[in-house]
Structures are given as C-alpha cells and as structure tokens.
Enzyme design. Structure first.
Site, PDB file in Angstrom:
ATOM      1  N   SER A   1     -16.108  14.529   2.653  1.00  0.00           N
ATOM      2  CA  SER A   1     -17.460  14.689   2.090  1.00  0.00           C
ATOM      3  C   SER A   1     -17.890  13.445   1.303  1.00  0.00           C
ATOM      4  O   SER A   1     -19.075  13.099   1.284  1.00  0.00           O
ATOM      5  CB  SER A   1     -17.556  15.947   1.227  1.00  0.00           C
ATOM      6  OG  SER A   1     -16.857  15.805   0.020  1.00  0.00           O
ATOM      7  N   ASN A   2     -16.954  12.759   0.668  1.00  0.00           N
ATOM      8  CA  ASN A   2     -17.337  11.500   0.001  1.00  0.00           C
ATOM      9  C   ASN A   2     -17.730  10.442   1.023  1.00  0.00           C
ATOM     10  O   ASN A   2     -18.669   9.678   0.799  1.00  0.00           O
ATOM     11  CB  ASN A   2     -16.199  11.008  -0.907  1.00  0.00           C
ATOM     12  CG  ASN A   2     -16.225  11.700  -2.256  1.00  0.00           C
ATOM     13  OD1 ASN A   2     -17.099  11.420  -3.084  1.00  0.00           O
ATOM     14  ND2 ASN A   2     -15.296  12.619  -2.478  1.00  0.00           N
TER      15      ASN A   2
ATOM     16  N   MET B   1      -5.121  10.540   0.709  1.00  0.00           N
ATOM     17  CA  MET B   1      -4.085  11.204  -0.083  1.00  0.00           C
ATOM     18  C   MET B   1      -2.690  10.612   0.152  1.00  0.00           C
ATOM     19  O   MET B   1      -1.700  11.323   0.151  1.00  0.00           O
ATOM     20  CB  MET B   1      -4.101  12.711   0.222  1.00  0.00           C
ATOM     21  CG  MET B   1      -5.447  13.373  -0.035  1.00  0.00           C
ATOM     22  SD  MET B   1      -6.124  13.088  -1.697  1.00  0.00           S
ATOM     23  CE  MET B   1      -5.220  14.328  -2.610  1.00  0.00           C
TER      24      MET B   1
ATOM     25  N   LEU C   1      -0.425   4.154  -2.038  1.00  0.00           N
ATOM     26  CA  LEU C   1      -0.397   2.860  -1.363  1.00  0.00           C
ATOM     27  C   LEU C   1       0.475   1.885  -2.143  1.00  0.00           C
ATOM     28  O   LEU C   1       0.347   1.763  -3.359  1.00  0.00           O
ATOM     29  CB  LEU C   1      -1.825   2.315  -1.237  1.00  0.00           C
ATOM     30  CG  LEU C   1      -2.709   3.099  -0.259  1.00  0.00           C
ATOM     31  CD1 LEU C   1      -4.181   2.756  -0.461  1.00  0.00           C
ATOM     32  CD2 LEU C   1      -2.284   2.850   1.184  1.00  0.00           C
TER      33      LEU C   1
ATOM     34  N   HIS D   1     -11.185   9.577  -8.168  1.00  0.00           N
ATOM     35  CA  HIS D   1     -10.142  10.506  -8.585  1.00  0.00           C
ATOM     36  C   HIS D   1     -10.795  11.648  -9.362  1.00  0.00           C
ATOM     37  O   HIS D   1     -11.624  11.404 -10.243  1.00  0.00           O
ATOM     38  CB  HIS D   1      -9.117   9.783  -9.461  1.00  0.00           C
ATOM     39  CG  HIS D   1      -7.968  10.661  -9.838  1.00  0.00           C
ATOM     40  ND1 HIS D   1      -7.009  11.050  -8.918  1.00  0.00           N
ATOM     41  CD2 HIS D   1      -7.640  11.255 -11.004  1.00  0.00           C
ATOM     42  CE1 HIS D   1      -6.136  11.839  -9.520  1.00  0.00           C
ATOM     43  NE2 HIS D   1      -6.499  11.981 -10.781  1.00  0.00           N
TER      44      HIS D   1
ATOM     45  N   ASP E   1      -3.551   5.711  -9.656  1.00  0.00           N
ATOM     46  CA  ASP E   1      -4.756   6.172 -10.367  1.00  0.00           C
ATOM     47  C   ASP E   1      -4.925   5.442 -11.707  1.00  0.00           C
ATOM     48  O   ASP E   1      -5.501   5.990 -12.652  1.00  0.00           O
ATOM     49  CB  ASP E   1      -4.722   7.696 -10.602  1.00  0.00           C
ATOM     50  CG  ASP E   1      -4.665   8.468  -9.288  1.00  0.00           C
ATOM     51  OD1 ASP E   1      -5.277   8.005  -8.311  1.00  0.00           O
ATOM     52  OD2 ASP E   1      -3.994   9.507  -9.245  1.00  0.00           O
TER      53      ASP E   1
ATOM     54  N   GLU F   1     -19.322  13.550  -7.596  1.00  0.00           N
ATOM     55  CA  GLU F   1     -18.538  12.509  -6.917  1.00  0.00           C
ATOM     56  C   GLU F   1     -19.409  11.810  -5.876  1.00  0.00           C
ATOM     57  O   GLU F   1     -19.372  10.581  -5.725  1.00  0.00           O
ATOM     58  CB  GLU F   1     -17.315  13.111  -6.205  1.00  0.00           C
ATOM     59  CG  GLU F   1     -16.284  13.710  -7.127  1.00  0.00           C
ATOM     60  CD  GLU F   1     -14.997  14.075  -6.395  1.00  0.00           C
ATOM     61  OE1 GLU F   1     -14.695  13.483  -5.339  1.00  0.00           O
ATOM     62  OE2 GLU F   1     -14.279  14.974  -6.879  1.00  0.00           O
TER      63      GLU F   1
HETATM   64  C1  GAR Z   1     -12.239  14.594  -3.639  1.00  0.00           C
HETATM   65  O1  GAR Z   1     -12.433  15.584  -4.616  1.00  0.00           O
HETATM   66  C2  GAR Z   1     -11.570  13.370  -4.246  1.00  0.00           C
HETATM   67  O2  GAR Z   1     -11.946  13.131  -5.574  1.00  0.00           O
HETATM   68  C3  GAR Z   1     -10.126  13.772  -4.171  1.00  0.00           C
HETATM   69  O3  GAR Z   1      -9.990  14.451  -2.953  1.00  0.00           O
HETATM   70  C4  GAR Z   1     -11.230  15.053  -2.600  1.00  0.00           C
HETATM   71  C5  GAR Z   1     -11.587  14.576  -1.208  1.00  0.00           C
HETATM   72  O4  GAR Z   1     -12.717  15.261  -0.724  1.00  0.00           O
HETATM   73  N1  GAR Z   1      -9.276  12.617  -4.221  1.00  0.00           N
HETATM   74  C6  GAR Z   1      -8.078  12.634  -4.769  1.00  0.00           C
HETATM   75  O5  GAR Z   1      -7.579  13.615  -5.251  1.00  0.00           O
HETATM   76  C7  GAR Z   1      -7.372  11.291  -4.728  1.00  0.00           C
HETATM   77  N2  GAR Z   1      -6.244  11.283  -5.608  1.00  0.00           N
HETATM   78  P1  GAR Z   1     -13.503  14.720   0.533  1.00  0.00           P
HETATM   79  O6  GAR Z   1     -12.474  14.502   1.643  1.00  0.00           O
HETATM   80  O7  GAR Z   1     -14.451  15.818   0.862  1.00  0.00           O
HETATM   81  O8  GAR Z   1     -14.184  13.445   0.148  1.00  0.00           O
END
Ligand code: GAR
Length: 232
Positions: A17-18, A94, A97, A113, A149, A178
């Site tokens: 979604s991001n 996820m 790296l 994050h 992070d 986000e």
């Molecule tokens: C998001 O909430 C992002 O902040 C988190 O995973 C989700 C991904 O959502 N990221 C982490 O936890 C990274 N450590 P998305 O696939 O819908 O963008």
C-alpha cells in the site's frame, strides 16, 4: 524514460500500500519522479501484481534462493543498480539489509517504520506502544543506515492512543498517514533540499531535530508536496 526525472526503485515484501501511495503521488504530480521499478523478495508479494497492473517494471529476488544474507543482498543490490535509481525506497520490505546492500545506496535509501523512532525498532511496534502505556504512536520515515531502524528521521506522523485501541486499530489509523509522509519525504529528498550529512538530516542549512519534521507540513498534503516541488 525521461532524461531528467529522478528515478525511484521500490522494494516490497507484501501488500504494497505504501508503494501504491508512491504511484498515486507520481500520477498526481505531487512527487516529481518516475518509478523505475518495483522489486519484491517474495514471489507471492501482492504488491507485485499491483505494480504490474500499473505497467511498472517488476522483479523478484527471492531471498529463499540464496545461501546467506550477503549473497541475497549482493544480488538485490545488482538488480536495483540495473534500474539506475536516484532513490531507493523500502516500502514494507521485511528483510534486514546488511552493509553489502546499505553502503552502495547510503544517502539515497529510505525506509518507513510504524513507530515513533527511536522507540520500538523491529517488529510488533503498535502492540509494544500499547503495552508500555504510551499515549502516542505513529510512523517515521528515515534514511537507512546499517543500524536496524536506526537511521536519522526525516518525517514523523503521530496519533493519540485511545482507550480500547488494539494493534489493528492503531495500524488502521496510522497507515493512511504513512501514505502521506512517505512520498512527502521522498519529494524533500528529490528536490535536493534534504540530505544526509555526517549522519544527520539537513534540510537546506538546518539540521532536523531527532524525530525529524512533524506531519502535517501543511493542511493540504498534495498542495504541500507541489509547493515543495515548485520551490526546489
Ligand atoms: C507498513 O505499515 C510499514 O510501515 C511496515 O510494514 C507495512 C507495510 O505495508 N514496515 C515495517 O514494519 C518495516 N520494518 P504495505 O506493504 O501496505 O506498504
């Protein structure tokens, strides 16, 4: 491909979604860039289908096919380099790296994050905020360094934690934020105003505070992004 637009490569692991927020911001003209490609480390990442449906270049680099982290990171770095990025965006990526990946992209590698960093690096961030009795939770966009992070924060969005909140309800309230702060932070970088200097974020000649800038920068976010672009 246009000669002078910044090229963004997005790395995802799941829903994406991001990543979609980046596609929207580019299409809306509020993010002055083109998306050079989307790469997933999981063949079943839903976001890859979405990216392909938008006509974007996609790649899979499946971490399970590599004997150790550095081998995966080397292949991932090569795949990203092929797309000649100006900015690399971890969008729900996820995997931890190693320096093998982080160092070649230092200063042009962003992550989002779901916590008010430096609080709660790692997983289960919203639940940890609730369990600790925090009054606020949120999300932070930061430059990526070799510390998990731990890189300097660019933009932070905050929401109150209210009675009865669960990790799910918090995530539902924070995710739309986000989607606003991430393209906005990317636009700050692309405009050339924001830089990583000696391990700190510099906006023009100003060093940002430890938590980065607080969202909203402006009440109309798309307009705020256009303003940032036009003033660059
Ligand atoms: C998001 O909430 C992002 O902040 C988190 O995973 C989700 C991904 O959502 N990221 C982490 O936890 C990274 N450590 P998305 O696939 O819908 O963008």
């Amino acid at each position: 491909m246009s000669a002078n637009r910044s090229r963004i490569v997005l790395l995802i692991s799941g829903r994406g979604s991001n990543m979609e927020a980046f596609i929207h911001a580019v299409n809306a003209g509020s993010l002055d860039a083109e998306i050079a490609g989307v790469i997933a480390n999981r063949p079943d990442a839903l976001g890859i289908e979405t990216a392909a449906a938008h006509g974007l270049h996609t790649d899979i680099v499946d971490h399970k096919q590599y004997p150790h982290r550095e081998a995966f990171d080397t292949e991932l770095a090569m795949t990203v380099q092929t797309l000649e990025p100006d900015l690399v965006v971890l969008a729900g990526f996820m995997r931890i790296l190693s320096p093998v990946f982080v160092e070649p992209f230092a200063g042009r590698l962003l992550n989002i994050h779901p916590s008010l960093l430096p609080k709660y690096p790692g997983l289960n961030t919203h639940q940890r905020a609730i369990d600790n009795g925090d009054t606020e939770a949120g999300a932070t966009v930061h430059y990526v360094t070799t510390e998990l992070d731990g890189g300097p924060a660019i933009l932070q969005a905050r929401v109150p934690i209210v009675a009865g909140d669960s990790a799910e309800s918090l995530a539902q309230r924070i995710l739309p934020l986000e989607h606003q702060i991430y393209p906005a932070a990317a636009q700050l970088h692309i405009s050339g105003k924001l830089r990583l200097v000696d391990g700190r974020c510099a906006l023009g000649h100003e060093l940002l505070p430890d938590g980065g800038l607080l969202w909203p920068l402006n009440t109309d976010n798309d307009q705020a992004l256009r303003d940032l672009r036009e003033s660059s």
